[in-house]
Design a protein around this motif. Structure first.
Motif, PDB file in Angstrom:
ATOM      1  N   ASN A 163      52.789  61.341  24.600  1.00 48.10           N
ATOM      2  CA  ASN A 163      54.236  61.082  24.623  1.00 48.10           C
ATOM      3  C   ASN A 163      55.017  62.032  23.705  1.00 48.10           C
ATOM      4  O   ASN A 163      56.241  61.983  23.653  1.00 48.10           O
ATOM      5  N   PHE A 164      54.314  62.894  22.965  1.00 46.86           N
ATOM      6  CA  PHE A 164      54.943  63.874  22.069  1.00 46.86           C
ATOM      7  C   PHE A 164      55.969  63.216  21.130  1.00 46.86           C
ATOM      8  O   PHE A 164      57.113  63.646  21.022  1.00 46.86           O
ATOM      9  N   ALA A 165      55.539  62.169  20.449  1.00 51.11           N
ATOM     10  CA  ALA A 165      56.412  61.490  19.484  1.00 51.11           C
ATOM     11  C   ALA A 165      56.908  62.480  18.436  1.00 51.11           C
ATOM     12  O   ALA A 165      56.129  63.259  17.883  1.00 51.11           O
ATOM     13  N   ARG A 210      53.160  69.589  17.200  1.00 49.01           N
ATOM     14  CA  ARG A 210      53.810  70.574  16.348  1.00 49.01           C
ATOM     15  C   ARG A 210      54.925  69.974  15.496  1.00 49.01           C
ATOM     16  O   ARG A 210      55.399  70.592  14.546  1.00 49.01           O
ATOM     17  N   TYR A 211      55.355  68.753  15.805  1.00 54.35           N
ATOM     18  CA  TYR A 211      56.431  68.113  15.035  1.00 54.35           C
ATOM     19  C   TYR A 211      55.929  67.440  13.756  1.00 54.35           C
ATOM     20  O   TYR A 211      56.712  67.146  12.856  1.00 54.35           O
ATOM     21  N   ASP A 212      54.625  67.154  13.667  1.00 57.33           N
ATOM     22  CA  ASP A 212      54.127  66.232  12.639  1.00 57.33           C
ATOM     23  C   ASP A 212      54.266  66.737  11.212  1.00 57.33           C
ATOM     24  O   ASP A 212      54.567  65.960  10.299  1.00 57.33           O
ATOM     25  N   LEU A 239      49.020  73.410  17.977  1.00 57.96           N
ATOM     26  CA  LEU A 239      49.056  74.190  19.216  1.00 57.96           C
ATOM     27  C   LEU A 239      49.571  73.397  20.408  1.00 57.96           C
ATOM     28  O   LEU A 239      49.902  73.980  21.443  1.00 57.96           O
ATOM     29  N   ARG A 240      49.660  72.088  20.286  1.00 56.93           N
ATOM     30  CA  ARG A 240      50.054  71.257  21.428  1.00 56.93           C
ATOM     31  C   ARG A 240      51.548  71.337  21.703  1.00 56.93           C
ATOM     32  O   ARG A 240      52.371  71.069  20.832  1.00 56.93           O
ATOM     33  N   ILE A 241      51.884  71.680  22.944  1.00 59.08           N
ATOM     34  CA  ILE A 241      53.266  71.645  23.412  1.00 59.08           C
ATOM     35  C   ILE A 241      53.287  71.032  24.812  1.00 59.08           C
ATOM     36  O   ILE A 241      52.247  70.908  25.473  1.00 59.08           O
ATOM     37  N   ARG A 242      54.476  70.648  25.257  1.00 56.64           N
ATOM     38  CA  ARG A 242      54.610  70.074  26.588  1.00 56.64           C
ATOM     39  C   ARG A 242      54.333  71.130  27.651  1.00 56.64           C
ATOM     40  O   ARG A 242      54.809  72.258  27.571  1.00 56.64           O
ATOM     41  N   ASP A 243      53.593  70.733  28.669  1.00 53.68           N
ATOM     42  CA  ASP A 243      53.373  71.601  29.824  1.00 53.68           C
ATOM     43  C   ASP A 243      54.340  71.159  30.918  1.00 53.68           C
ATOM     44  O   ASP A 243      54.001  70.342  31.775  1.00 53.68           O
ATOM     45  N   VAL A 244      55.547  71.675  30.867  1.00 52.30           N
ATOM     46  CA  VAL A 244      56.610  71.211  31.771  1.00 52.30           C
ATOM     47  C   VAL A 244      56.335  71.599  33.221  1.00 52.30           C
ATOM     48  O   VAL A 244      56.895  71.006  34.143  1.00 52.30           O
ATOM     49  N   ILE A 273      50.017  68.239  28.477  1.00 57.58           N
ATOM     50  CA  ILE A 273      49.807  69.043  27.281  1.00 57.58           C
ATOM     51  C   ILE A 273      49.263  70.412  27.672  1.00 57.58           C
ATOM     52  O   ILE A 273      48.418  70.541  28.552  1.00 57.58           O
ATOM     53  N   LYS A 274      49.759  71.425  26.979  1.00 55.52           N
ATOM     54  CA  LYS A 274      49.079  72.712  26.977  1.00 55.52           C
ATOM     55  C   LYS A 274      49.045  73.213  25.543  1.00 55.52           C
ATOM     56  O   LYS A 274      49.791  72.727  24.677  1.00 55.52           O
ATOM     57  N   LEU A 275      48.169  74.178  25.291  1.00 55.25           N
ATOM     58  CA  LEU A 275      48.012  74.716  23.946  1.00 55.25           C
ATOM     59  C   LEU A 275      48.540  76.146  23.897  1.00 55.25           C
ATOM     60  O   LEU A 275      48.276  76.945  24.791  1.00 55.25           O
TER      61      LEU A 275
END
Length: 270
Positions: free
Chosen positions: A92-94, A121-123, A147-152, A160-162
């Motif tokens: 959920n990319f909190a 990446r926000y943590d 490295l984790r970002i949204r894979d839109v 997720i993609k890295l």
């Protein structure tokens, strides 16, 4: 002296073949069970919106919660129950960063080191990492979350993609040890100013690079594979617990491989 383990705790859905189960997760959660047994002087700091989640930890007296307005949620899907090296993961990319101000009032006076476990990446903002570096104690850092970002292109909400980013080298500079897997190493390389680089590769074992020397660690054969979620986190904690007690790189890696293999036989934590 105390080892400080910092990072999100999660609500997880683990899917193994046609079986589904909700459980607590997150690197700090899995690692706490290892440190409870092998390095008892530790404190876990987690960020989440659900304070009751600490009831699931091995010793709730060793957990401090930074209350936020969300909790990380992950789906770990092992479509082939016979191949735990392959996992599809959603999140959920909190956006619930751990801030310097969150930590200033709760860190103890005497600290052995920090274990930093970002899940996205926000943590851990750069200011927080710099603050932890200012203590001048060993820092052990899991790279994957950065490295984790949204894979839109797949799903703008959960996939997720890295990928690497320009500031990563600055974040890792001066860290004692970094932990990543072979796929992550292929994305970011291994040319960083750190003492040790620990690279895991599932059933193919791991390798540890220090002072331009590589130590290869064989995986410990596991006959009854049940759940691979958290195995990398378990390996990381087991390795750290031995290195902080002055074990060699090779012995620490072999111990970590053994503990990770035992984790594979259990659903949930070690």
């Amino acid at each position: 002296m105390t080892l400080i383990i910092i990072g999100p705790v999660t609500h997880d859905l683990v899917v193994i073949g046609d079986k589904r189960k909700y459980k607590v997760g997150g690197a700090t959660y899995f690692q706490s069970f290892v440190f409870e047994k092998f390095y008892n002087d530790y404190l876990t700091i987690v960020n989440c919106s659900d304070e009751s989640i600490i009831e699931e930890f091995p010793s709730k007296d060793k957990v401090k919660v930074i209350l936020k307005d969300d909790t990380h949620f992950f789906i770990n899907n092992y479509s082939n129950a016979y191949n735990m090296d392959c996992r599809d993961q959603l999140s959920n990319f909190a956006q619930i960063p751990i801030l310097k101000s969150d930590l200033e009032e709760i860190l103890p006076e005497n600290i052995d080191g920090f274990v930093i476990n970002p899940l996205n990446r926000y943590d851990f903002p750069t200011e927080t990492i710099d603050y932890l570096k200012s203590f001048n104690v060993p820092i052990f850092l899991s790279v994957q979350g950065f490295l984790r970002i949204r894979d839109v292109e797949v799903n703008e909400n959960y996939a997720i993609k890295l990928d690497t980013f320009d500031n990563l080298s600055t974040i890792l500079e001066g860290v004692s040890s970094i932990f990543l897997d072979e796929y992550e190493a292929s994305i970011i390389g291994i040319d960083f100013d750190v003492d040790e680089i620990i690279i895991t590769d599932g059933s193919r074992g791991s390798r540890i690079i220090s002072n331009n020397h590589e130590t290869k660690i064989n995986a410990v054969k596991c006959e009854n594979i049940t759940d691979a979620t958290g195995c990398g986190d378990t390996y990381m904690a087991a390795y750290i617990s031995r290195r902080l007690n002055d074990y060699s790189i090779k012995r620490s890696g072999e111990f970590a491989s053994q503990i990770a293999s035992e984790k594979l036989t259990r659903f949930g934590h070690y």
